[in-house]
Each structure stands twice: as structure tokens, then as C-alpha cells.
Design a protein around this motif. Structure first.
Motif, mmCIF file in Angstrom:
data_model
loop_
_atom_site.group_PDB
_atom_site.id
_atom_site.type_symbol
_atom_site.label_atom_id
_atom_site.label_comp_id
_atom_site.label_asym_id
_atom_site.label_seq_id
_atom_site.Cartn_x
_atom_site.Cartn_y
_atom_site.Cartn_z
ATOM 1 N N ASP A 1 14.574 2.813 -9.440
ATOM 2 C CA ASP A 1 15.835 2.098 -9.669
ATOM 3 C C ASP A 1 17.054 3.005 -9.801
ATOM 4 N N GLY A 2 16.893 4.313 -9.642
ATOM 5 C CA GLY A 2 18.033 5.221 -9.698
ATOM 6 C C GLY A 2 18.404 5.686 -11.090
ATOM 7 N N SER A 3 17.622 5.327 -12.076
ATOM 8 C CA SER A 3 17.952 5.708 -13.458
ATOM 9 C C SER A 3 17.576 7.152 -13.767
ATOM 10 N N HIS A 4 16.725 7.761 -12.927
ATOM 11 C CA HIS A 4 16.326 9.153 -13.136
ATOM 12 C C HIS A 4 16.984 10.049 -12.092
ATOM 13 N N GLU A 5 17.208 11.314 -12.471
ATOM 14 C CA GLU A 5 17.766 12.286 -11.540
ATOM 15 C C GLU A 5 16.753 12.593 -10.431
ATOM 16 N N GLY A 6 17.266 12.832 -9.230
ATOM 17 C CA GLY A 6 16.390 13.227 -8.126
ATOM 18 C C GLY A 6 16.001 14.686 -8.238
ATOM 19 N N LEU A 7 15.117 15.110 -7.385
ATOM 20 C CA LEU A 7 14.641 16.485 -7.388
ATOM 21 C C LEU A 7 15.799 17.419 -7.051
ATOM 22 N N ASN A 8 16.113 18.311 -7.946
ATOM 23 C CA ASN A 8 17.243 19.226 -7.755
ATOM 24 C C ASN A 8 16.831 20.599 -8.231
ATOM 25 N N LEU A 9 16.532 21.491 -7.313
ATOM 26 C CA LEU A 9 15.986 22.803 -7.658
ATOM 27 C C LEU A 9 17.011 23.895 -7.415
ATOM 28 N N ASP A 10 17.428 24.547 -8.485
ATOM 29 C CA ASP A 10 18.328 25.687 -8.360
ATOM 30 C C ASP A 10 17.604 26.989 -8.671
ATOM 31 N N ASN A 11 16.309 26.914 -9.005
ATOM 32 C CA ASN A 11 15.542 28.110 -9.324
ATOM 33 C C ASN A 11 15.309 28.936 -8.067
ATOM 34 N N ARG A 12 15.196 30.252 -8.253
ATOM 35 C CA ARG A 12 15.005 31.120 -7.096
ATOM 36 C C ARG A 12 13.606 30.977 -6.507
ATOM 37 N N VAL A 13 12.603 30.736 -7.362
ATOM 38 C CA VAL A 13 11.221 30.559 -6.895
ATOM 39 C C VAL A 13 10.684 29.257 -7.475
ATOM 40 N N SER A 14 10.379 28.321 -6.608
ATOM 41 C CA SER A 14 9.904 27.008 -7.055
ATOM 42 C C SER A 14 8.637 26.613 -6.304
ATOM 43 N N VAL A 15 7.739 25.959 -7.023
ATOM 44 C CA VAL A 15 6.523 25.420 -6.426
ATOM 45 C C VAL A 15 6.439 23.950 -6.806
ATOM 46 N N ILE A 16 6.409 23.075 -5.811
ATOM 47 C CA ILE A 16 6.313 21.630 -6.057
ATOM 48 C C ILE A 16 4.880 21.179 -5.807
ATOM 49 N N GLU A 17 4.286 20.588 -6.825
ATOM 50 C CA GLU A 17 2.953 20.015 -6.707
ATOM 51 C C GLU A 17 3.072 18.494 -6.738
ATOM 52 N N VAL A 18 2.155 17.844 -6.074
ATOM 53 C CA VAL A 18 2.121 16.386 -6.120
ATOM 54 C C VAL A 18 0.738 15.971 -6.606
ATOM 55 N N GLU A 19 0.716 15.297 -7.741
ATOM 56 C CA GLU A 19 -0.547 14.861 -8.343
ATOM 57 C C GLU A 19 -1.018 13.560 -7.699
ATOM 58 N N ASN A 20 -2.340 13.450 -7.559
ATOM 59 C CA ASN A 20 -2.984 12.205 -7.124
ATOM 60 C C ASN A 20 -2.606 11.774 -5.706
ATOM 61 N N LEU A 21 -2.383 12.755 -4.822
ATOM 62 C CA LEU A 21 -2.210 12.401 -3.416
ATOM 63 C C LEU A 21 -3.583 12.189 -2.775
ATOM 64 N N ASP A 22 -3.686 11.171 -1.967
ATOM 65 C CA ASP A 22 -4.924 10.895 -1.231
ATOM 66 C C ASP A 22 -4.716 11.348 0.215
ATOM 67 N N LEU A 23 -5.008 12.645 0.474
ATOM 68 C CA LEU A 23 -4.768 13.205 1.798
ATOM 69 C C LEU A 23 -5.942 12.922 2.728
ATOM 70 N N PRO A 24 -5.694 12.385 3.907
ATOM 71 C CA PRO A 24 -6.774 12.180 4.874
ATOM 72 C C PRO A 24 -7.221 13.515 5.457
ATOM 73 N N GLU A 25 -8.276 13.498 6.236
ATOM 74 C CA GLU A 25 -8.695 14.698 6.959
ATOM 75 C C GLU A 25 -7.726 14.956 8.107
ATOM 76 N N ALA A 26 -7.576 16.229 8.436
ATOM 77 C CA ALA A 26 -6.609 16.581 9.480
ATOM 78 C C ALA A 26 -6.960 15.967 10.829
ATOM 79 N N LYS A 27 -8.240 15.761 11.067
ATOM 80 C CA LYS A 27 -8.661 15.244 12.380
ATOM 81 C C LYS A 27 -8.625 13.722 12.453
ATOM 82 N N ASP A 28 -8.349 13.055 11.346
ATOM 83 C CA ASP A 28 -8.307 11.581 11.358
ATOM 84 C C ASP A 28 -7.099 11.095 12.147
#
Length: 800
Positions: free
Chosen positions: A603-630
Motif C-alpha cells: 500500500d505504499g506505507s513502507h519505504e522502498g529498497l534504497n541502498l546507499d551502502n558501498r557493499v550490499s547483498v540482497i537475499e530473498v527468503e522463501n523463494l520457490d525457484l524452479p529448475e533451470a531446465k524447466d
């Protein structure tokens, strides 16, 4: 060397070159192990380190130099020098009578002075006589990639013969050396089979081998390339002189007559004609046919191989290894016991191969000399860069450690050179492709390069959808031994900013909402693509129209400063007067509730992803990734939602690299095939690549297939300036094409023999080589680890 057509073309170009310079009569080919000057190269990198990481960066650059020197001793790279004797024409057709008279007069004067054993000062006018010839030769040499030496380089190349294998400073020898001091070394020939060199700074031994015999067919002798695989520095020199055709024809006629008489004599006595006589007869007739051609001449040449070391024993052992190695290719050579000093002087620049030189003489036409493969080495990567591994010249190894130890050719890599107009570069794209099957080492390589980039003055981002990077880094940070021995490294790792996007945590909702983190004009397409992952608008024009109108209204509200997000699009659909639109809105609402889509639809009530750090790593929890060949059509509802998150991340990466044209930025996208699995994702990926063309931005695309990055209909293969290709059994043919290699059975077999951690590397100069990835620092291994070994796995290796 694995591209047969390229090798043939290369040899043909050198054959043509030798034919063109045959009229100059004499030339000298030299391959010498030039000092690598690793310390100077790595010092250049210290200027690109970030201020907050200068100490740790300088430490690891110094450690790189220390470790490599400890393993290899004096590091060298094979360099190639070509000397051509210029013609001194007494009479020139295009010169006037006066000039020609002076030319003849000067020549006669020089000869008279030399006759009385006297010397005279060389006037400048002498060199002026050769200017036209020198310019002509320079143009010919440029056809095979050569250039003129500078004055300082010429002084050093002459001086090198007296200090080969001795400790010396190349820069000092070039800048402070003089013609008078070139020979300032004591040469001691009193010990058999070697020469002892002694100057003010160091002493050592040199042994000279001569090539005594080649195969009758010189094809694939590849002399210069063969010796480069030795585990120590080796130098090769060839002195060549063209024979006049009249002399060759006379000798061949005499030889043919001699062979005919020999065969007749054997026939008379009833003996079978000796095979060597028949073979010689065939070679003579073949040569007679060849020299009838205008460009073909007989070349007399002598090939010598220099090895050196600190002791006589070390040098002679190395000479034995060279002999044994070349014998495998039917090239016979030996160490003359009493001729070391005369060979030393014979191989000096400018020394002529005169008529008295008859021992060890090879006689071939120009194509035979071209088969020696002068000018080829296995150099790949950057001249200035971070160490990432070793060139692998061999087909097969027992294990990865043996592969590393069998190479003397380090691979350096600089992440930001492609778009800086480097001379000889074949690309302007800073983007890098890393592909290969699961478990072959592509994530390991990506993390090695990312670790180096974090030391640079670069804003970097790593997308880690598998959420494994933080685990390994925390393991290193919490290791008491690493903390005690490598505190600088631990402090560096603590600077990494990890952002975990977990939809179960309400604070993350809307972090990837396009309405919030993207400019309105760019947000519309991404919003549409995200919703298309979970709802099919085909045949539902009324619903689709209202949906698009709702997007526009929400984006306009956002521009007015209202707190709105993508969820308001669904609200508007639910409050539509059309029942079909309401039902679609209700469906979308149910799809989003308690799903990973909360990350990009809120709903827009939270700030979006805004990275000013020099080194950042973004992880995504609970992604259901298919196999590459699917196939994309087989994705489940959960996998389609995960794909929507990857689309949003891809778009975020594009914006990440566009904030400041003056600032260098880089994004690593692991499991990048997720983005290109759909048509919408391909559009996102295409726009991500375009950022690098106009900004100082590099995209590292880490995927399982070259097809994820290659769109044949757009012919955009050049969008990746550099490529690393690990094995993928089902795609070996397409990988070879991508890497500019011929699709042959031998090249496909090469992939079968590759070990985990080996890949093909194509650099910005278009060169491709098989390399072995290596990290020199033990403390880094924990942070780079991608596979956990069980005790059983270690036991399996124990009993190999």
C-alpha cells in the motif's frame, strides 16, 4: 591452439611474412622469458582501492605478490622479438647520380678501414641510408602484429643476453643502461656444458641446447609453443638466412645425382634400395618443385634453446627435461659440450649466420619455419588486475591441485577495463557472463571476483536468491582463529550490508513495489509484468482496460505525493462497477495475501529498497525457484510469484547502476536465468545491459545456460565483453560457439575432462583459454564456500 582453422591461418600469415622478408636475407627470431614485474602490476591496483579499505586491499595485493613469488620464483611471461637485417643498397634506381656515387664511395671507404683493422666513428649519415628500408620493414612486420622497439627497449634486449637468469631491475636497465655497459658481465666458459655469468649484482649458470633434428614433415612442430609448457623459464632463438635460388638449384641437382648413383649401385648388387635413399629422393624432388615458385626459397637456420639457474646441476637437469619433453614431439636436441661460448656469441643480436656455420643447420622453405609457431603464447585476461587463477595448457589432470601446480601462467582480471578504449580490445561492454551446470564452480568464481571488487572504490550489489552468502560470511566472522590471525579481513567482512527480503516480516512489505522505488514513467511496465505472472488478461479486454487505467491513476497519485502503492490498483479493481473487474480484483487480492508477492505489491506505507551502502547483498527468503531446465509454461503458481520478485530485483539493479554516471557500480545476479525465463524478464535483462553502455556500470550475469544470455533474433552476443563458461553437458556445442571456438570432437572432449573449478575464459581481447580458478588466501575460502562436505566425502577422497 584448439582452433585448427585459426592455427592454420596463423601459420599461413607467417609463411607469407617470411616470403615477403626473404629478400632481406637474414633475420633472427627470439622468444625470451621477460620478467613479469608482478609487484609493479599489482601496485597499479592500489590506486583504485577505496579509502575505507585501503589497508586490507594493500595487504592482499602484497600477499598476492608474496604467495606467487614463493611458488614460482622469478615470474616471467614469454615475449617475442624479431630482428631483420636491413639491406644496404649501393645503387638506388630512384636516386640521382650524385647520391649513388657517394653511396659507393662510403662503402669502399668502410671496407678499406676494416681491412687495416681500424675503427671509425659512425656518422649520422650512415643511418640515414637505412631510413627508407627501416620504414618498409616496419610496415611488413605490422602485418603480423609487430611494432618497433623503443631506444630503451633496444638497449635492454641487447643487455639481456648478458644478464639472462640474473637478478636485475628491468626499469633501471632500460633507463640507466648505456650502449657501453651492455657487455658488463664476466662470462666463464671453463666448466663443461654450461656458461657461468657473473655481474655486480648476481651470478648464475646458462646452458644452450641446439635443435639437432626435426621430423621430415615440419607440420605441427610448434617449437616455440611446445617449450612454454615447461615448469621453468625457457628461451628460444632462431637465426635464419635465405639461400640464393641458384645455389639451391645447384645443390639439389648434385644431391639428386648422388642419390641416383646410390640407388643404382644398390640395385646392381642386388640389395633392396634403402628407404632413406627413397625418402631423400622424394624430398629433393618435392623441394625442386617448390622452389620453382617465385615466392619460395630455401632457408638455412639454426635453433637454440637457453635454460638457466643458480647452479650447474639445476641448469643441466632443466636441459634434460627440455630434451625429454621435445623428444615426445620427435624434436631432437642436445647440449654441446665445447661450443657453449661460440653459440652464446653466435646468438647475439646482429651476429650473422655466415657460411662457416654448418653444424646443426636446418634447411626448410618458409612454411617449415612458420610451423614453429613464433609469436603465440597462452596469455589471457588483463595485464593489470586481480589474480583469479591459472592458464591450463594440458588436456587432463588427476585433481584440481595438480592442475594449479602444473601452470606457470597466472590469470589477472580487472573488472572495469572493457569500456575504457584499451588498445587491442575487441569489446566496449563491461558486462560479464558466468555460465555452467550446478556445482561446477560458477558461484565460487563470482564470489572471488566480488570479493576483489569490494576492495575497490566501486558501489557493489550482490543478488543472492539462494540466501547462502551471509551464512558463510558469518561463519568466517565468528571463527576465532580467523579473528586472531586475520583481523583486517574480518573487519572488512563486517562492512557488508545484508538485506533480507522476507515476506513474513511486515517491515519488508513493499520493499520492491515499483510504485514506491521506481520513477512513475518507468514503473508502469514493471507493474504490468508483475501482475502478468499471476493473472492472464487474454480475452478479458474490459478487465485489462480498467487494470491499466488503475495503474495510471495510482502513479499520478504518487506523483502528487500521496502514500499509495501497487495494492491500490487492486482496490480500484475491487470497487469497479463491472462485476468481471471486481472478480479479477478479488482474485488478485487472494493471490497476494500471505504470499511472497507482498514484497512488490503493497500500500505504499513502507519505504522502498534504497541502498546507499558501498557493499550490499540482497537475499530473498522463501523463494520457490524452479529448475533451470524447466519450461516457463510448466511453472507452478508459487514459482511464477518467485519469478515476479526476480523481475523486480532485475529492474532495481538497472536503477542501481544509473544513479551517477561518474560513479562505478556493479551488480552480481545469481540464478539470473530466472529473469530471462519469460518474455517480460528478457525485456528487463535487456534494459539492464544497456545501462553499462552509457554508465560506469558492470553486470555479472550468473546463469546455467548461455541461452539465457543469447538472443539470436537480436544478435546481441557482444553485450557481454567477458565470459566464463563452465561445463554444461547438454550445451557444449553452443558454449564453444559463444567462446569463439571450433565445434570439434576434441574440444567437446575437453569439457568432459574438465574438473570442478575449471572453465573457458574469453577476455576483452577476444582470446579464449582454459583456466583453473584459484583463491590464494586460506581465510577467504570459508566466505567463498558453496558446498558443505560431509565426513564421508572427506573419507572418499582420503582413499583415492
Amino acid at each position: 591452439m584448439r582452433n585448427e582453422k585459426a592455427v592454420r591461418n596463423y601459420k599461413m600469415s607467417w609463411q607469407n611474412f617470411f616470403e615477403e622478408i626473404t629478400s632481406y636475407e637474414e633475420w633472427h627470431l627470439m622468444m625470451y622469458p621477460q620478467e613479469y614485474r608482478l609487484g609493479e602490476r599489482l601496485n597499479e591496483l592500489k590506486y583504485v582501492l577505496s579509502n575505507d579499505n585501503k589497508r586490507v586491499g594493500e595487504y592482499y595485493l602484497d600477499e598476492t605478490e608474496r604467495i606467487l613469488k614463493a611458488r614460482l620464483g622469478v615470474m616471467t611471461k614469454d615475449d617475442f622479438i624479431l630482428f631483420v637485417k636491413l639491406r644496404d643498397e649501393h645503387m638506388k634506381i630512384n636516386a640521382d647520380l650524385k647520391d649513388n656515387v657517394f653511396r659507393v664511395f662510403h662503402s669502399l671507404t668502410d671496407n678499406v678501414v676494416r681491412l687495416f683493422g681500424l675503427e671509425q666513428d659512425v656518422p649520422v649519415s650512415l643511418f640515414e641510408r637505412f631510413q627508407d628500408e627501416e620504414e618498409n620493414v616496419s610496415n611488413i612486420v605490422a602485418s603480423v602484429g609487430g611494432r618497433k622497439l623503443t631506444y630503451e627497449e633496444t638497449v635492454y634486449v641487447n643487455r639481456y643476453h648478458y644478464i639472462r637468469g640474473l637478478k636485475h631491475d628491468i626499469v633501471d636497465e632500460k633507463l640507466n643502461g648505456s650502449v657501453e655497459s651492455i657487455t658488463n658481465t664476466i662470462i666463464d666458459p671453463t666448466e663443461t656444458s654450461v656458461l657461468k655469468l657473473d655481474n655486480d649484482e648476481d651470478e648464475g649458470y646458462t646452458a644452450i641446447l641446439v635443435v639437432d633434428d626435426f621430423m621430415h614433415n615440419m607440420a605441427e612442430s610448434n617449437l616455440f609453443y611446445r617449450v612454454q609448457s615447461m615448469p621453468f623459464p625457457v628461451e628460444i632463438q632462431i637465426k635464419a638466412k635465405a639461400e640464393k635460388k641458384s645455389t639451391t638449384k645447384m645443390k639439389l641437382n648434385l644431391k639428386q645425382k648422388e642419390l641416383k648413383e646410390s640407388s643404382m649401385e644398390q640395385a646392381k648388387t642386388g640389395d633392396r634400395i634403402d628407404s632413406s635413399v627413397s625418402e631423400s629422393h622424394y624430398l629433393v624432388r618435392n623441394l625442386q618443385d617448390d622452389i620453382k615458385k617465385s615466392d619460395v626459397s630455401l632457408i638455412n637456420w639454426i635453433a637454440t634453446i637457453f635454460v638457466y639457474g643458480k647452479t650447474k646441476k639445476e641448469v643441466l637437469n632443466r636441459a634434460k627435461e627440455v630434451k625429454r619433453h621435445l623428444k615426445n614431439w620427435e624434436i631432437k636436441c642436445h647440449v654441446p659440450v665445447a661450443d657453449q661460448l661460440s653459440l652464446f656469441y653466435k646468438m647475439l643480436p646482429g651476429e650473422r649466420l655466415d657460411t662457416t656455420t654448418t653444424n646443426w643447420l636446418q634447411k626448410t622453405t618458409q612454411d617449415g619455419l612458420a610451423e614453429c609457431m613464433f609469436g603465440v603464447n597462452t596469455e589471457v585476461g588483463s595485464k593489470i588486475g586481480f589474480f583469479i587463477g591459472w592458464v591450463d595448457r594440458f588436456s587432463k589432470h588427476v585433481n584440481l591441485e595438480r592442475a594449479k601446480l602444473s601452470s606457470r601462467d597466472p590469470v589477472l582480471f580487472h573488472p572495469f577495463l572493457a569500456n575504457e578504449n584499451i588498445s587491442g580490445s575487441k569489446t566496449r561492454s563491461p558486462h560479464v557472463l558466468i555460465t555452467g551446470d550446478t556445482g561446477n564452480g560458477k558461484s565460487y568464481l563470482a564470489k572471488v571476483i566480488f570479493s576483489y571488487i569490494t576492495l575497490m572504490n566501486v558501489r557493489s550489489l550482490y543478488i543472492d536468491p539462494k540466501k547462502e552468502y551471509r551464512k558463510w560470511i558469518n561463519k568466517v566472522i565468528n571463527d576465532s582463529v580467523v579473528n586472531r590471525d586475520f583481523p583486517l579481513y574480518v573487519e572488512h567482512l563486517k562492512q557488508f550490508k545484508f538485506i533480507t527480503l522476507d515476506y513474513e516480516d511486515e517491515r519488508n512489505w513493499g520493499a520492491l513495489d515499483p510504485v514506491v522505488f521506481m520513477p512513475p514513467k518507468q514503473a508502469k511496465d514493471l507493474i504490468e509484468d508483475i501482475f502478468l505472472q499471476v493473472y492472464d488478461f487474454k480475452g478479458k479486454d474490459e478487465v485489462y482496460t480498467v487494470f491499466l487505467q488503475a495503474i495510471n491513476e495510482v502513479l499520478e497519485a504518487r506523483q502528487r505525493g500521496e502514500s499509495v502503492g501497487s495494492m491500490h490498483i487492486i482496490d480500484m479493481m475491487q470497487h469497479s462497477e463491472e462485476s468481471s473487474v471486481q472478480k479479477a480484483g478479488d482474485f488478485l487480492n487472494e493471490v497476494i495475501v500471505n504470499s511472497v508477492l507482498k514484497l512488490c505489491i503493497h500500500d505504499g506505507s513502507h519505504e522502498g529498497l534504497n541502498l546507499d551502502n558501498r557493499v550490499s547483498v540482497i537475499e530473498v527468503e522463501n523463494l520457490d525457484l524452479p529448475e533451470a531446465k524447466d519450461d516457463y509454461e510448466t511453472y507452478t503458481s508459487s514459482q511464477l510469484k518467485s519469478n515476479a520478485i526476480m523481475l523486480a530485483l532485475g529492474k532495481y539493479c538497472e536503477l542501481f547502476g544509473k544513479q551517477d554516471k561518474e560513479e562505478k557500480t556493479v551488480e552480481f545476479i545469481d540464478e539470473a536465468w530466472m529473469i530471462t525465463s519469460s518474455q517480460q524478464g528478457k525485456k528487463v535483462e535487456k534494459s539492464m545491459r544497456r545501462v553499462g553502455r552509457s554508465y560506469n556500470n558492470a553486470l555479472y550475469f550468473i546463469s546455467q545456460s548461455t541461452k539465457d544470455a543469447l538472443r539470436e533474433e537480436e544478435n546481441e552476443t557482444n553485450n557481454f565483453g567477458v565470459a566464463f563458461a563452465f561445463d554444461e553437458p547438454s550445451e557444449r556445442e553452443s558454449i564453444l560457439k559463444w567462446m569463439n571456438m571450433e565445434v570439434t570432437e576434441e574440444n567437446q572432449k575437453m569439457f568432459e575432462d574438465m574438473l570442478q573449478g575449471q572453465c573457458l575464459f574469453k577476455d576483452i581481447y577476444g582470446r579464449t583459454s582454459k583456466i583453473t580458478i584459484d583463491c590464494l588466501f586460506e581465510e577467504w575460502e570459508g566466505a567463498l564456500e558453496t558446498i558443505t562436505k560431509s565426513s564421508v566425502a572427506y573419507a572418499e577422497e582420503k582413499y583415492l
